[in-house]
Design a protein around this motif. Structure first.
Motif, PDB file in Angstrom:
ATOM      1  N   PRO A 166       0.875  -1.077  -0.050  1.00  0.00           N
ATOM      2  CA  PRO A 166       0.010  -0.252  -0.012  1.00  0.00           C
ATOM      3  C   PRO A 166       0.972   1.183   0.146  1.00  0.00           C
ATOM      4  CG  PRO A 166      -0.838  -1.589   1.883  1.00  0.00           C
ATOM      5  CD  PRO A 166       0.432  -2.133   1.221  1.00  0.00           C
ATOM      6  N   HIS A 167       0.365   2.286  -0.648  1.00  0.00           N
ATOM      7  CA  HIS A 167       1.135   3.599  -0.736  1.00  0.00           C
ATOM      8  C   HIS A 167       1.273   3.995   0.690  1.00  0.00           C
ATOM      9  CE1 HIS A 167       2.345   7.597  -1.984  1.00  0.00           C
ATOM     10  NE2 HIS A 167       1.466   8.005  -1.149  1.00  0.00           N
ATOM     11  N   THR A 168       0.247   3.917   1.637  1.00  0.00           N
ATOM     12  CA  THR A 168       0.568   4.541   2.912  1.00  0.00           C
ATOM     13  C   THR A 168       1.716   3.890   3.532  1.00  0.00           C
ATOM     14  OG1 THR A 168      -1.361   3.113   3.581  1.00  0.00           O
ATOM     15  CG2 THR A 168      -1.729   5.190   2.975  1.00  0.00           C
ATOM     16  N   LEU A 169       1.812   2.745   3.407  1.00  0.00           N
ATOM     17  CA  LEU A 169       2.998   1.858   4.073  1.00  0.00           C
ATOM     18  C   LEU A 169       4.168   2.289   3.451  1.00  0.00           C
ATOM     19  CD1 LEU A 169       3.844  -0.357   6.093  1.00  0.00           C
ATOM     20  CD2 LEU A 169       3.680  -1.904   4.244  1.00  0.00           C
ATOM     21  N   ALA A 170       4.312   2.387   2.164  1.00  0.00           N
ATOM     22  CA  ALA A 170       5.484   2.739   1.420  1.00  0.00           C
ATOM     23  C   ALA A 170       5.889   4.380   1.953  1.00  0.00           C
ATOM     24  CB  ALA A 170       5.338   2.661   0.094  1.00  0.00           C
ATOM     25  N   GLU A 171       4.775   5.283   2.300  1.00  0.00           N
ATOM     26  CA  GLU A 171       5.018   6.595   2.683  1.00  0.00           C
ATOM     27  C   GLU A 171       5.592   6.554   4.022  1.00  0.00           C
ATOM     28  OE1 GLU A 171       5.497  10.423   2.192  1.00  0.00           O
ATOM     29  OE2 GLU A 171       5.071   9.187   0.548  1.00  0.00           O
ATOM     30  N   ILE A 172       5.163   5.800   4.852  1.00  0.00           N
ATOM     31  CA  ILE A 172       5.680   5.796   6.272  1.00  0.00           C
ATOM     32  C   ILE A 172       6.957   5.365   6.252  1.00  0.00           C
ATOM     33  CG2 ILE A 172       5.602   4.687   8.531  1.00  0.00           C
ATOM     34  CD1 ILE A 172       2.605   4.070   7.827  1.00  0.00           C
ATOM     35  N   CYS A 173       7.582   4.483   5.605  1.00  0.00           N
ATOM     36  CA  CYS A 173       8.821   4.076   5.341  1.00  0.00           C
ATOM     37  C   CYS A 173       9.667   5.190   4.749  1.00  0.00           C
ATOM     38  CB  CYS A 173       9.095   2.733   4.444  1.00  0.00           C
ATOM     39  SG  CYS A 173       8.422   1.437   5.392  1.00  0.00           S
ATOM     40  N   PHE A 174       9.138   5.803   3.760  1.00  0.00           N
ATOM     41  CA  PHE A 174      10.134   6.715   3.049  1.00  0.00           C
ATOM     42  C   PHE A 174      10.262   8.034   4.119  1.00  0.00           C
ATOM     43  CE2 PHE A 174       9.969   9.302  -1.115  1.00  0.00           C
ATOM     44  CZ  PHE A 174      11.244   8.959  -1.437  1.00  0.00           C
ATOM     45  N   GLN A 175       9.480   8.177   5.246  1.00  0.00           N
ATOM     46  CA  GLN A 175       9.538   9.334   5.889  1.00  0.00           C
ATOM     47  C   GLN A 175      10.444   9.074   7.018  1.00  0.00           C
ATOM     48  OE1 GLN A 175       5.758  11.068   6.924  1.00  0.00           O
ATOM     49  NE2 GLN A 175       4.934  11.178   4.758  1.00  0.00           N
ATOM     50  N   HIS A 176      10.785   8.091   7.479  1.00  0.00           N
ATOM     51  CA  HIS A 176      11.636   7.675   8.643  1.00  0.00           C
ATOM     52  C   HIS A 176      12.815   8.474   8.930  1.00  0.00           C
ATOM     53  CE1 HIS A 176      14.330   4.634   6.534  1.00  0.00           C
ATOM     54  NE2 HIS A 176      15.133   4.680   7.675  1.00  0.00           N
ATOM     55  N   HIS A 177      13.572   9.110   7.933  1.00  0.00           N
ATOM     56  CA  HIS A 177      14.674   9.846   7.881  1.00  0.00           C
ATOM     57  C   HIS A 177      14.460  11.469   7.704  1.00  0.00           C
ATOM     58  CE1 HIS A 177      17.808   7.255   9.191  1.00  0.00           C
ATOM     59  NE2 HIS A 177      17.677   6.586   8.075  1.00  0.00           N
ATOM     60  N   GLU A 178      13.053  11.557   7.858  1.00  0.00           N
ATOM     61  CA  GLU A 178      12.900  13.101   7.772  1.00  0.00           C
ATOM     62  C   GLU A 178      12.594  13.718   9.165  1.00  0.00           C
ATOM     63  OE1 GLU A 178      12.491  14.805   4.892  1.00  0.00           O
ATOM     64  OE2 GLU A 178      12.008  13.275   3.305  1.00  0.00           O
ATOM     65  N   ARG A 179      12.942  15.085   9.220  1.00  0.00           N
ATOM     66  CA  ARG A 179      12.786  15.705  10.385  1.00  0.00           C
ATOM     67  C   ARG A 179      12.081  17.048  10.503  1.00  0.00           C
ATOM     68  NH1 ARG A 179      14.171  11.470  11.373  1.00  0.00           N
ATOM     69  NH2 ARG A 179      16.252  10.529  12.318  1.00  0.00           N
ATOM     70  N   LEU A 180      11.370  17.309  11.500  1.00  0.00           N
ATOM     71  CA  LEU A 180      10.279  18.328  11.546  1.00  0.00           C
ATOM     72  C   LEU A 180      11.088  19.806  11.063  1.00  0.00           C
ATOM     73  CD1 LEU A 180       8.585  17.042  14.913  1.00  0.00           C
ATOM     74  CD2 LEU A 180       7.906  16.874  12.715  1.00  0.00           C
ATOM     75  N   ASP A 181      12.318  19.740  11.475  1.00  0.00           N
ATOM     76  CA  ASP A 181      12.735  21.140  11.115  1.00  0.00           C
ATOM     77  C   ASP A 181      13.174  21.201   9.503  1.00  0.00           C
ATOM     78  OD1 ASP A 181      14.850  19.533  11.013  1.00  0.00           O
ATOM     79  OD2 ASP A 181      15.967  20.853  12.385  1.00  0.00           O
ATOM     80  N   GLY A 182      12.952  20.209   8.649  1.00  0.00           N
ATOM     81  CA  GLY A 182      13.220  20.107   7.467  1.00  0.00           C
ATOM     82  C   GLY A 182      14.739  19.695   6.914  1.00  0.00           C
ATOM     83  N   SER A 183      15.263  19.378   8.198  1.00  0.00           N
ATOM     84  CA  SER A 183      16.816  18.991   7.873  1.00  0.00           C
ATOM     85  C   SER A 183      16.947  17.503   7.545  1.00  0.00           C
ATOM     86  CB  SER A 183      17.658  19.359   9.176  1.00  0.00           C
ATOM     87  OG  SER A 183      17.074  18.298  10.220  1.00  0.00           O
ATOM     88  N   GLY A 184      15.860  16.614   7.454  1.00  0.00           N
ATOM     89  CA  GLY A 184      16.011  15.298   7.223  1.00  0.00           C
ATOM     90  C   GLY A 184      16.062  14.986   5.649  1.00  0.00           C
TER      91      GLY A 184
END
Length: 199
Positions: free
Chosen positions: A104-122
């Motif tokens: 599912p796209h939602t599952l792939a998206e969760i994985c895609f975000q695991h190195h993103e950071r709230l301040d935009g530095s990820g």
């Protein structure tokens, strides 16, 4: 390696994890720990309906390391800037693998975000604030915690208290979600057990 009983939703997940275990046992064990911690945090925060998706995402979030050169996975030195960029590609590889296999796209998206950071530095997209889903925020905290309290080729394991201090610093810097870190602190002992570590 001892066979682990997994609570997977999708049959292919076990096969992918077997491939990961054969290539990189450290990342395989890390993925098991992240899955358990992320699903626990979802329950603790009252998002019971997200628990299974976060468990699966935890298992799969680093599956893209199947395509990272082994010399990078096992290096004991600090990465060069080129090597760091190459390692960061594992997130995009993960997304490509999951998309190819019709997760599912939602599952792939969760994985895609695991190195993103709230301040935009990820990475990989430099998402900021509300652009990062709650599931992505939970997975990020679980990933960092499980990594910190486990040994790596380039450093020894930190104590749970040291790991929590780093998580608090990341919250103060505006990088990790305060409410997720607070949930982990409330369940610290249980998170440690799930990661095979005791205070």
């Amino acid at each position: 390696m001892r066979k682990v009983k997994l609570r997977t939703i999708y049959p292919l997940t076990e096969n992918l994890l077997e491939q990961l275990a054969a290539k990189d046992k450290t990342t395989y064990l890390h993925s098991l720990h992240v899955a358990e911690v992320a699903s626990l945090l979802a329950r603790e925060m009252g998002f019971v309906g997200e628990e299974r998706a976060l468990y699966e995402a935890g298992l799969l979030h680093d599956i893209g390391k199947l395509y990272v050169p082994q010399e990078l996975l096992f290096t004991r030195r600090v990465f060069s800037s080129i090597e760091r960029l190459e390692m960061q590609k594992h997130v995009s590889y993960t997304y490509a693998i999951l998309t190819y296999h019709n997760y599912p796209h939602t599952l792939a998206e969760i994985c895609f975000q695991h190195h993103e950071r709230l301040d935009g530095s990820g990475y990989p997209r430099g998402l900021r604030g509300e652009a990062i889903t709650l599931e992505g925020r939970i997975l990020a905290v679980a990933d960092v915690f499980a990594a910190l309290i486990s040994p790596r080729p380039y450093r020894g394991a930190l104590s749970p208290r040291q790991a929590v201090e780093i998580l608090h610093q990341e919250v103060l810097r505006g990088r990790l979600a305060m409410e997720v870190v607070a949930a982990l602190v409330r369940k610290l002992d249980e998170c440690c057990v799930l990661c095979g570590k005791h205070e």
